[in-house]
Every structure is written in structure tokens, then in C-alpha cells.
Design a protein around this motif. Structure first.
Motif, mmCIF file in Angstrom:
data_model
loop_
_atom_site.group_PDB
_atom_site.id
_atom_site.type_symbol
_atom_site.label_atom_id
_atom_site.label_comp_id
_atom_site.label_asym_id
_atom_site.label_seq_id
_atom_site.Cartn_x
_atom_site.Cartn_y
_atom_site.Cartn_z
ATOM 1 N N ARG A 89 9.452 1.314 -4.631
ATOM 2 C CA ARG A 89 9.058 0.990 -3.208
ATOM 3 C C ARG A 89 7.755 -0.228 -3.533
ATOM 4 O O ARG A 89 7.390 -0.296 -4.537
ATOM 5 N N GLU A 90 8.067 -0.875 -2.534
ATOM 6 C CA GLU A 90 6.972 -2.022 -2.638
ATOM 7 C C GLU A 90 5.517 -1.549 -1.944
ATOM 8 O O GLU A 90 5.621 -0.970 -0.626
ATOM 9 N N ILE A 91 4.328 -1.452 -2.511
ATOM 10 C CA ILE A 91 3.162 -0.780 -1.986
ATOM 11 C C ILE A 91 2.071 -1.425 -1.818
ATOM 12 O O ILE A 91 1.587 -1.972 -3.040
ATOM 13 N N PRO A 92 1.751 -2.008 -0.659
ATOM 14 C CA PRO A 92 0.436 -2.881 -0.488
ATOM 15 C C PRO A 92 -0.714 -2.126 -0.885
ATOM 16 O O PRO A 92 -0.450 -1.259 0.029
ATOM 17 N N LEU A 93 -1.599 -2.634 -1.381
ATOM 18 C CA LEU A 93 -2.768 -2.088 -1.426
ATOM 19 C C LEU A 93 -3.960 -3.201 -1.420
ATOM 20 O O LEU A 93 -3.807 -4.268 -1.556
ATOM 21 N N THR A 94 -5.185 -2.485 -1.007
ATOM 22 C CA THR A 94 -6.453 -3.694 -0.979
ATOM 23 C C THR A 94 -7.337 -2.469 -1.845
ATOM 24 O O THR A 94 -7.212 -1.456 -2.437
ATOM 25 N N ALA A 95 -8.665 -3.148 -2.224
ATOM 26 C CA ALA A 95 -9.514 -2.850 -2.944
ATOM 27 C C ALA A 95 -10.987 -2.713 -2.494
ATOM 28 O O ALA A 95 -11.256 -3.780 -1.636
ATOM 29 N N SER A 96 -11.780 -1.821 -2.622
ATOM 30 C CA SER A 96 -13.040 -1.742 -2.001
ATOM 31 C C SER A 96 -13.949 -2.072 -3.444
ATOM 32 O O SER A 96 -13.860 -1.394 -4.479
ATOM 33 N N VAL A 97 -14.633 -3.083 -3.237
ATOM 34 C CA VAL A 97 -15.415 -3.604 -4.539
ATOM 35 C C VAL A 97 -16.807 -3.409 -4.450
ATOM 36 O O VAL A 97 -17.710 -3.887 -3.248
ATOM 37 N N GLY A 98 -17.475 -3.119 -5.395
ATOM 38 C CA GLY A 98 -19.097 -2.964 -5.366
ATOM 39 C C GLY A 98 -19.589 -3.835 -6.559
ATOM 40 O O GLY A 98 -18.962 -3.864 -7.710
#
Length: 404
Positions: A89-98
Motif C-alpha cells: 500500500r501507499e501510505i501518506p504520513l506527516t510528522a509532528s516535530v518538537g
């Protein structure tokens, strides 16, 4: 002094994805994320898996704090640049960055501060970078306390459900109610936006949402038994949709209450519907096959927009309150709202306007031919007994005795 920076990265939505594709697929996804981060980080930076779906990057001897923040933004962009490939599968993700910064001579608590900042980025909706500020510690402690109190309130069944009527704009008759969770915390109403976010982050939303659905189904089923054929609309988050046995749980709630599937509308946001993995979409399709309706909530504010309507198997679109708020003062908002109503009708999709607060908004929506509406200018959220009284006051509507 040289600047030391710690960057902590959390993959948004990874828990739900891992549940869907399994641990093996999840590990493959994490390996891909690690390679992307290593390739985007400077050679002198230390990149490490920090646990779960988190990564830590330590950079030293930076000339300015801006260098660290710029790197954090590049890393976040690299994660979101293209979908990950796992379990075919193609799985789009974003990231929370501190990000946490300190002069090289005072580097204590750097990673814990970055973790606090990362939590702030996730609270703000994910897919963004937050830089640590000292007052964030107090906010994190407050959220931990809120989560503990919420867990206790759920176990003691101290939350309640209010119902916001949705009316047919042509006749002003109530045709549906939206179930809304409410919590009185120490005698004061807690912000639904805040405690539901805590419930989502902690995983409590699955059990809480299941309880709310069953309670709402019982009330609406009682109204049906009294002769008032009212609909029920319930919001679901991505964590609820991806929980094992979601469809079984929904159908079980309807069966337990004796409520026909045609009476229920499942509301999800645009992004949830677009980003959901294939098994989640299949679960929703299964429920639609049973007669349950599917609605896109907050339509018009995300990237799905009008172009996606012909691709999405939905029955209802709910125009976001921010567009409705502009009616009477913002010609662009009026044009977008009118266009949405027209496109919805052309595609056979029912249109609901949310957040109607002024009479002139109501008049414009009626003139546009909008089907349904909700908001303070129509009716405020109310307890089940108040909805029953409102229904009884309508012409030829029988009195109801809901289960409360």
C-alpha cells in the motif's frame, strides 16, 4: 556560544496505520522513515530511533538557533514528501516535530523539552514544527491531569450527550439530531475540543465513542417507537474507524437499540476519508451497504474539496461553519457555499450547512436551495428530554419519551 539542538519527530497517525498493516508492515515503514531522516540530516548530526514511532536528532555546534529550526522543517517536509510503501500500500504520513535549543554550556533536559514541544505540535493538528518554550511544561502537566480525570469520568459514566437538531430549511422541521459529548469537570463544562483531543491521543476515544453511540441509539430508538422518525448523526475519528471490529461495533449498537441502519449517519472529516487505508474504506462501504449514510464533515476547508466529490462514495456533505459565517459579508464565501450546494445536488448528495448563527445566513441558505441546516440560529444543543419536547411542539409530531 554555539547552539545545541534536539529534534524529536513523531509520525502522525502511525498507531492506526500499524493496526491496519500489522507489526511487520509497521516496522518496514519505520525503517523507511529512518532512512529519509538520515539522508536529510547533516553528516555531523546524530539520528536515532527514540522508541515507538519517534526519532531523535541531535545537532551540535550550530552558529544560530535558526539553523536547527530550518533543519527540523526540512525533516518534516521529507517525511511528508511522498507516501511510504508497506504491505503493498501507499501510505501518506506527516510528522509532528518538537525542537529544543540551548547554549552548549547548558544542555540538560534538552530531549525532554523537545518531547514537550513535539506534543504541542501534535496537539495543534500534526504535520508541523513547534519550538520549546518554558510555559509548555505546565500545559503538558495539565493535559496529563485531564487525561487521568477523563479516564475516571468514563469509568464512572459521568459524561453526557447533548443533541443538536438539524432542520429541513424549507419547512423548519427537525429531521435529524447530531450527538455531541459533554463533560462537566468540577462543576464547569470542559471544552469538547480539548477533552476529545486528549481522548484521541490516549486511545480512550474508542471506548468513549462506542458508549456514546449506544446511548444515542437508545434515545433515538425510543423516539422512533413513539412515532417520530428522526435521524441520528455521529462523528467518528480516524482512531475509531481503524479500531478492530469497527463495523461490527456500529451494527451491534443499532441492533441492541432496535434502530434501523437507515436512521444513522456516520460523519468523518475530509482528510480522514481521503487518507484512510483500504480496510477502513471497506468497513465504511460495508456499513453503507447496510443502509447507513456517510457524511463529510467540515467540507470546504481541506484539500478534498469539490474535485473529490465524484470519487467519494458519500451521501451527505456538511458545509464548514467558516464558510457559513461569511454569508452576508463575504462574497467569496457566498459563492463557494452556493457552488457547493449546486454541485452536491447535481451529484445527488444532500447538503447540510453548519454553524448558522444569524437570520440573514438562514435566508441566504434557503435562497440557495440548501437542504438542511444546524446552528444556534436554528437550535442550540440540548438534552434528550428537551429534544423530545421540541419535537412534540412541532405540528402533527407526537410526544416522545426518550431513554435518558
Amino acid at each position: 556560544l554555539a547552539v545545541i539542538g534536539a529534534i524529536l519527530i513523531d509520525l502522525d497517525g502511525y498507531t492506526a496505520v500499524n493496526d491496519l498493516i500489522g507489526p511487520g508492515g509497521g516496522d518496514l515503514l519505520l525503517a523507511q522513515a529512518g532512512r529519509r531522516l538520515r539522508a536529510a540530516a547533516p553528516p555531523q548530526a546524530t539520528v536515532a530511533r527514540w522508541g515507538g514511532d519517534e526519532f531523535a536528532i541531535l545537532v551540535t555546534d550550530c552558529a544560530a538557533a535558526r539553523e536547527v529550526v530550518d533543519l527540523a522543517e526540512r525533516l518534516a517536509a521529507r517525511i511528508a514528501a511522498e507516501p511510504f510503501i508497506a504491505a503493498d500500500r501507499e501510505i501518506p504520513l506527516t510528522a509532528s516535530v518538537g525542537v529544543a535549543l540551548t547554549p552548549a554550556s547548558t544542555a540538560g533536559h534538552l530531549l525532554s523539552n523537545a518531547d514537550v514541544a513535539m506534543s504541542r505540535a501534535k496537539e495543534a493538528g500534526g504535520g508541523r514544527v513547534a519550538v520549546f518554550a518554558p510555559q509548555m511544561h505546565d500545559e503538558v502537566l495539565r493535559r496529563l491531569e485531564l487525561a487521568a480525570e477523563l479516564r475516571q469520568a468514563i469509568s464512572r459514566r459521568q459524561l453526557e450527550i447533548e443533541y443538536q437538531p438539524i432542520v429541513d430549511l424549507a419547512s423548519s422541521r427537525v429531521v435529524c439530531v447530531e450527538a455531541l459529548l459533554r463533560w462537566s469537570r468540577d462543576g464547569e463544562p470542559a471544552s469538547p475540543q480539548e477533552f476529545l483531543r486528549v481522548a484521541e491521543d490516549s486511545g480512550l476515544i474508542v471506548s468513549l465513542g462506542d458508549w456514546a453511540l449506544r446511548e444515542a441509539c437508545r434515545s433515538v430508538a425510543a423516539w422512533h417507537a413513539s412515532g417520530w422518525q428522526i435521524g441520528l448523526s455521529v462523528n467518528f475519528s480516524v482512531r475509531q474507524l481503524s479500531a478492530p471490529g469497527f463495523a461490527v461495533s456500529v451494527l451491534g449498537a443499532l441492533d441492541e437499540a432496535g434502530l434501523p441502519p437507515e436512521a444513522l449517519t456516520i460523519e468523518v472529516t475530509e482528510r480522514v476519508l481521503i487518507d484512510s487505508a483500504a480496510p477502513t474504506i471497506a468497513e465504511l462501504a460495508r456499513l453503507r451497504d447496510k443502509g447507513i449514510k456517510l457524511a463529510i464533515d467540515d467540507f470546504g476547508t481541506s484539500y478534498a474539496s469539490l474535485a473529490y466529490l465524484r470519487q467519494l462514495a458519500v451521501d451527505i456533505i456538511k458545509i464548514d461553519p467558516s464558510l457559513v459565517a461569511g454569508l452576508g459579508s463575504d462574497p467569496t464565501a457566498a459563492l463557494l457555499t452556493k457552488t457547493t450546494v449546486g454541485v452536491g445536488h447535481d451529484l445527488g448528495i444532500e447538503v447540510v450547512a453548519e454553524g448558522i448563527e444569524r437570520p440573514e445566513q438562514l435566508d441566504q441558505l434557503r435562497a440557495m436551495g440548501c437542504d438542511l441546516g444546524q446552528g444556534f440560529a436554528v437550535a442550540r444543543p440540548m438534552a434528550a428530554r428537551e429534544v423530545a419536547a421540541m419535537a412534540a411542539a412541532q405540528a402533527d409530531a407526537p410526544a416522545c419519551s426518550p431513554v435518558v
